[in-house]
Design an enzyme around this catalytic site. Structure first.
Site, PDB file in Angstrom:
ATOM      1  N   SER A   1       0.851  -1.198   0.000  1.00  0.00           N
ATOM      2  CA  SER A   1       0.000   0.000   0.000  1.00  0.00           C
ATOM      3  C   SER A   1       0.882   1.243   0.000  1.00  0.00           C
ATOM      4  O   SER A   1       2.029   1.200   0.464  1.00  0.00           O
ATOM      5  CB  SER A   1      -0.863  -0.041   1.255  1.00  0.00           C
ATOM      6  OG  SER A   1      -1.233   1.254   1.642  1.00  0.00           O
ATOM      7  N   SER A   2       0.312   2.351  -0.448  1.00  0.00           N
ATOM      8  CA  SER A   2       1.105   3.594  -0.507  1.00  0.00           C
ATOM      9  C   SER A   2       1.484   4.116   0.878  1.00  0.00           C
ATOM     10  O   SER A   2       2.343   4.989   0.994  1.00  0.00           O
ATOM     11  CB  SER A   2       0.336   4.668  -1.280  1.00  0.00           C
ATOM     12  OG  SER A   2      -0.924   4.887  -0.684  1.00  0.00           O
ATOM     13  N   CYS A   3       0.877   3.586   1.944  1.00  0.00           N
ATOM     14  CA  CYS A   3       1.221   4.073   3.286  1.00  0.00           C
ATOM     15  C   CYS A   3       2.582   3.579   3.759  1.00  0.00           C
ATOM     16  O   CYS A   3       3.021   3.940   4.844  1.00  0.00           O
ATOM     17  CB  CYS A   3       0.149   3.691   4.292  1.00  0.00           C
ATOM     18  SG  CYS A   3       0.117   1.939   4.637  1.00  0.00           S
TER      19      CYS A   3
ATOM     20  N   TYR B   1       0.575  -1.212  10.287  1.00  0.00           N
ATOM     21  CA  TYR B   1       0.275  -1.836   8.986  1.00  0.00           C
ATOM     22  C   TYR B   1       1.434  -1.606   8.015  1.00  0.00           C
ATOM     23  O   TYR B   1       1.868  -2.525   7.306  1.00  0.00           O
ATOM     24  CB  TYR B   1      -1.014  -1.210   8.440  1.00  0.00           C
ATOM     25  CG  TYR B   1      -1.436  -1.696   7.080  1.00  0.00           C
ATOM     26  CD1 TYR B   1      -1.982  -2.965   6.911  1.00  0.00           C
ATOM     27  CD2 TYR B   1      -1.328  -0.868   5.958  1.00  0.00           C
ATOM     28  CE1 TYR B   1      -2.391  -3.401   5.653  1.00  0.00           C
ATOM     29  CE2 TYR B   1      -1.735  -1.294   4.708  1.00  0.00           C
ATOM     30  CZ  TYR B   1      -2.266  -2.569   4.558  1.00  0.00           C
ATOM     31  OH  TYR B   1      -2.672  -2.994   3.305  1.00  0.00           O
TER      32      TYR B   1
ATOM     33  N   LYS C   1       3.810  -4.287   6.064  1.00  0.00           N
ATOM     34  CA  LYS C   1       3.909  -4.318   4.599  1.00  0.00           C
ATOM     35  C   LYS C   1       5.355  -4.117   4.139  1.00  0.00           C
ATOM     36  O   LYS C   1       5.794  -4.723   3.155  1.00  0.00           O
ATOM     37  CB  LYS C   1       2.981  -3.263   3.983  1.00  0.00           C
ATOM     38  CG  LYS C   1       1.512  -3.647   4.077  1.00  0.00           C
ATOM     39  CD  LYS C   1       1.220  -4.860   3.198  1.00  0.00           C
ATOM     40  CE  LYS C   1      -0.182  -5.380   3.298  1.00  0.00           C
ATOM     41  NZ  LYS C   1      -0.401  -6.606   2.526  1.00  0.00           N
TER      42      LYS C   1
ATOM     43  N   HIS D   1     -12.490   2.375   4.440  1.00  0.00           N
ATOM     44  CA  HIS D   1     -11.755   3.524   3.906  1.00  0.00           C
ATOM     45  C   HIS D   1     -12.751   4.639   3.567  1.00  0.00           C
ATOM     46  O   HIS D   1     -13.958   4.433   3.567  1.00  0.00           O
ATOM     47  CB  HIS D   1     -10.976   3.114   2.650  1.00  0.00           C
ATOM     48  CG  HIS D   1      -9.821   2.224   2.959  1.00  0.00           C
ATOM     49  ND1 HIS D   1      -9.881   0.858   2.812  1.00  0.00           N
ATOM     50  CD2 HIS D   1      -8.582   2.493   3.426  1.00  0.00           C
ATOM     51  CE1 HIS D   1      -8.735   0.330   3.173  1.00  0.00           C
ATOM     52  NE2 HIS D   1      -7.918   1.294   3.557  1.00  0.00           N
TER      53      HIS D   1
HETATM   54  O1  GFB Z   1      -9.375   6.137   3.555  1.00  0.00           O
HETATM   55  P1  GFB Z   1      -8.914   6.452   4.928  1.00  0.00           P
HETATM   56  O2  GFB Z   1      -9.630   5.798   6.046  1.00  0.00           O
HETATM   57  O3  GFB Z   1      -7.407   6.091   5.114  1.00  0.00           O
HETATM   58  O4  GFB Z   1      -9.022   8.036   5.144  1.00  0.00           O
HETATM   59  P2  GFB Z   1      -5.963   6.705   4.759  1.00  0.00           P
HETATM   60  C1  GFB Z   1      -8.584   8.976   4.217  1.00  0.00           C
HETATM   61  C2  GFB Z   1      -8.955  10.377   4.663  1.00  0.00           C
HETATM   62  O5  GFB Z   1     -10.378  10.538   4.598  1.00  0.00           O
HETATM   63  C3  GFB Z   1      -8.531  10.738   6.087  1.00  0.00           C
HETATM   64  C4  GFB Z   1     -10.842  11.136   5.794  1.00  0.00           C
HETATM   65  O6  GFB Z   1      -8.096  12.088   6.106  1.00  0.00           O
HETATM   66  C5  GFB Z   1      -9.861  10.615   6.850  1.00  0.00           C
HETATM   67  O7  GFB Z   1      -9.900  11.416   8.016  1.00  0.00           O
HETATM   68  N1  GFB Z   1     -12.246  10.775   6.007  1.00  0.00           N
HETATM   69  C6  GFB Z   1     -13.293  11.657   6.006  1.00  0.00           C
HETATM   70  C7  GFB Z   1     -12.769   9.558   6.287  1.00  0.00           C
HETATM   71  N2  GFB Z   1     -14.430  11.050   6.300  1.00  0.00           N
HETATM   72  C8  GFB Z   1     -14.146   9.725   6.475  1.00  0.00           C
HETATM   73  C9  GFB Z   1     -14.949   8.583   6.799  1.00  0.00           C
HETATM   74  O8  GFB Z   1     -16.160   8.659   6.992  1.00  0.00           O
HETATM   75  N3  GFB Z   1     -14.297   7.390   6.870  1.00  0.00           N
HETATM   76  C10 GFB Z   1     -12.948   7.269   6.657  1.00  0.00           C
HETATM   77  N4  GFB Z   1     -12.377   6.044   6.720  1.00  0.00           N
HETATM   78  N5  GFB Z   1     -12.164   8.341   6.386  1.00  0.00           N
HETATM   79  C11 GFB Z   1      -5.364   4.222   5.085  1.00  0.00           C
HETATM   80  C12 GFB Z   1      -4.330   3.521   5.929  1.00  0.00           C
HETATM   81  O9  GFB Z   1      -5.064   5.545   5.262  1.00  0.00           O
HETATM   82  O10 GFB Z   1      -5.274   3.953   3.703  1.00  0.00           O
HETATM   83  C13 GFB Z   1      -4.061   2.158   5.507  1.00  0.00           C
HETATM   84  O11 GFB Z   1      -4.725   3.645   7.285  1.00  0.00           O
HETATM   85  C14 GFB Z   1      -3.917   2.001   4.024  1.00  0.00           C
HETATM   86  O12 GFB Z   1      -2.923   1.715   6.165  1.00  0.00           O
HETATM   87  C15 GFB Z   1      -5.061   2.642   3.295  1.00  0.00           C
HETATM   88  O13 GFB Z   1      -2.708   2.543   3.571  1.00  0.00           O
HETATM   89  C16 GFB Z   1      -4.940   2.584   1.791  1.00  0.00           C
HETATM   90  O14 GFB Z   1      -5.794   6.939   3.297  1.00  0.00           O
HETATM   91  O15 GFB Z   1      -5.669   7.874   5.617  1.00  0.00           O
END
Ligand code: GFB
Length: 323
Positions: free
Chosen positions: A113-115, A142, A146, A185
């Site tokens: 993953s890009s993280c 995570y 990875k 996500h």
């Molecule tokens: O997709 P996401 O959960 O993961 O969140 P990451 C991306 C952004 O969307 C963050 C915002 O800035 C969240 O605060 N966001 C806004 C929300 N509203 C929401 C919501 O209702 N739900 C969620 N989930 N986010 C993950 C990593 O990071 O991405 C993993 O934790 C992995 O390790 C994955 O790399 C691809 O993009 O921040």
């Protein structure tokens, strides 16, 4: 119909075939008449158990392995279940990669993953930036797991000559995604929030964080297309001889979470207000992939974000909402 790939008739084990990524890879392989696929549900084969994995590899001897099995989730799940994210992913990778080596697997592609890139790395993220600085806190467990998977592949190549390498997709979305509001996500979470708000005539929807972070999104069927392109054309030596440990897969384009929210609201047909819950984390400010390497090898994404959101929403309505 068959193609010219020497991998067409190989026994291919798709680890994690019930998840969003594994199911897309399986669908795409089947569509291209790869008809020697091997899949096991987690009830049939628990990848956390070393002995079960060893017995499975000894009995089946898969010739190609696509490592799409992982414990995954959004920002809150990563930050909450920190021990599970590092433990499960380390165990799955170590068990599968070692057994693949022991049983003469001809090719293994590991998905990350890009993280894995440092929080404040320059943008766009080049493959070379791996391990050049600190990781982002919410997904550090995570990411560490990875990175260990990347280094397992690389060092099984360096010590044993295994044809194992890693690909790093950007944030993925599409059919079979997780729509649970706590663990998903951002893209599926917002799709569900906007849909439910529309149906229930709610005036507003609340986003987590400021909405200012930027993210890149790739439709999962495009990732599956990339995986098959890589199975057919790219070997481990092609990656490592360039002095890199993994190859990025993405669109090379990103948008803010606020822009994403507006786009999803438009597709879903939600016309209310968007609010922000600032007690929730933003995570990494930006993680745009440099995709020039995969592009120069001859692969490019096909599905634009709006089209991908429309397809995903259709899938959501047919498979989640109406069931
Ligand atoms: O997709 P996401 O959960 O993961 O969140 P990451 C991306 C952004 O969307 C963050 C915002 O800035 C969240 O605060 N966001 C806004 C929300 N509203 C929401 C919501 O209702 N739900 C969620 N989930 N986010 C993950 C990593 O990071 O991405 C993993 O934790 C992995 O390790 C994955 O790399 C691809 O993009 O921040």
């Amino acid at each position: 119909m068959s193609n010219d790939s020497k991998y067409q008739n190989k026994k291919i084990y798709v680890a994690g075939h019930t998840g969003m990524v594994g199911s897309a890879v399986k669908r795409e392989l089947e569509a291209r008449n790869y008809d020697n696929l091997l899949c096991k549900s987690s009830e049939e084969l628990n990848l956390l158990r070393q002995k079960e994995v060893e017995d499975f590899f000894e009995a089946e001897k898969p010739e190609v392995v696509i490592m799409a099995a992982a414990k995954v989730g959004g920002i809150l799940a990563n930050n909450t279940y920190r021990a599970e994210f590092i433990y499960n992913n380390l165990m799955i990778e170590a068990n599968v990669i070692h057994s693949a080596y022991k049983n003469g697997c001809e090719k293994l592609i590991f998905l990350g993953s890009s993280c894995i890139y440092p929080k404040m790395a320059p943008q766009p993220l080049k493959e070379e930036y791996l391990l050049s600085d600190y990781l982002e806190f919410t997904n550090e467990p995570y990411a560490i797991a990875k990175i260990a998977g990347i280094k397992l592949c690389e060092n099984y190549y360096r010590q044993y000559g295994c044809n194992f390498y890693s690909i790093m997709p950007t944030n993925l979305y599409g059919p079979n995604d997780n729509f649970d509001l706590e663990t998903s996500h951002v893209l599926p979470a917002l799709m569900r929030k906007f849909h439910e708000a529309k149906v229930q005539n709610k005036k507003s929807v609340t986003l987590w964080g400021t909405g200012k972070p930027m993210r890149e999104f790739l439709y999962v069927d495009d990732l599956a297309d990339a995986v098959i392109f890589l199975i057919e054309t790219v070997e481990a030596k092609d990656i490592y001889s360039k002095g890199i440990s993994q190859i990025n897969i993405g669109t090379g384009k990103d948008i803010t979470i606020n822009e994403l929210a507006n786009l999803i609201a438009e597709v879903v047909g939600f016309k209310g207000e968007i609010q922000h819950d600032l007690t929730k984390p933003d995570g990494t400010p930006r993680k745009l992939m440099d995709v020039s390497r995969i592009n120069s090898l001859g692969w490019k994404y096909k599905t634009e974000l709006k089209e991908g959101i429309e397809k995903t929403y259709k899938w959501y309505l047919n498979n989640i909402e109406n069931k």
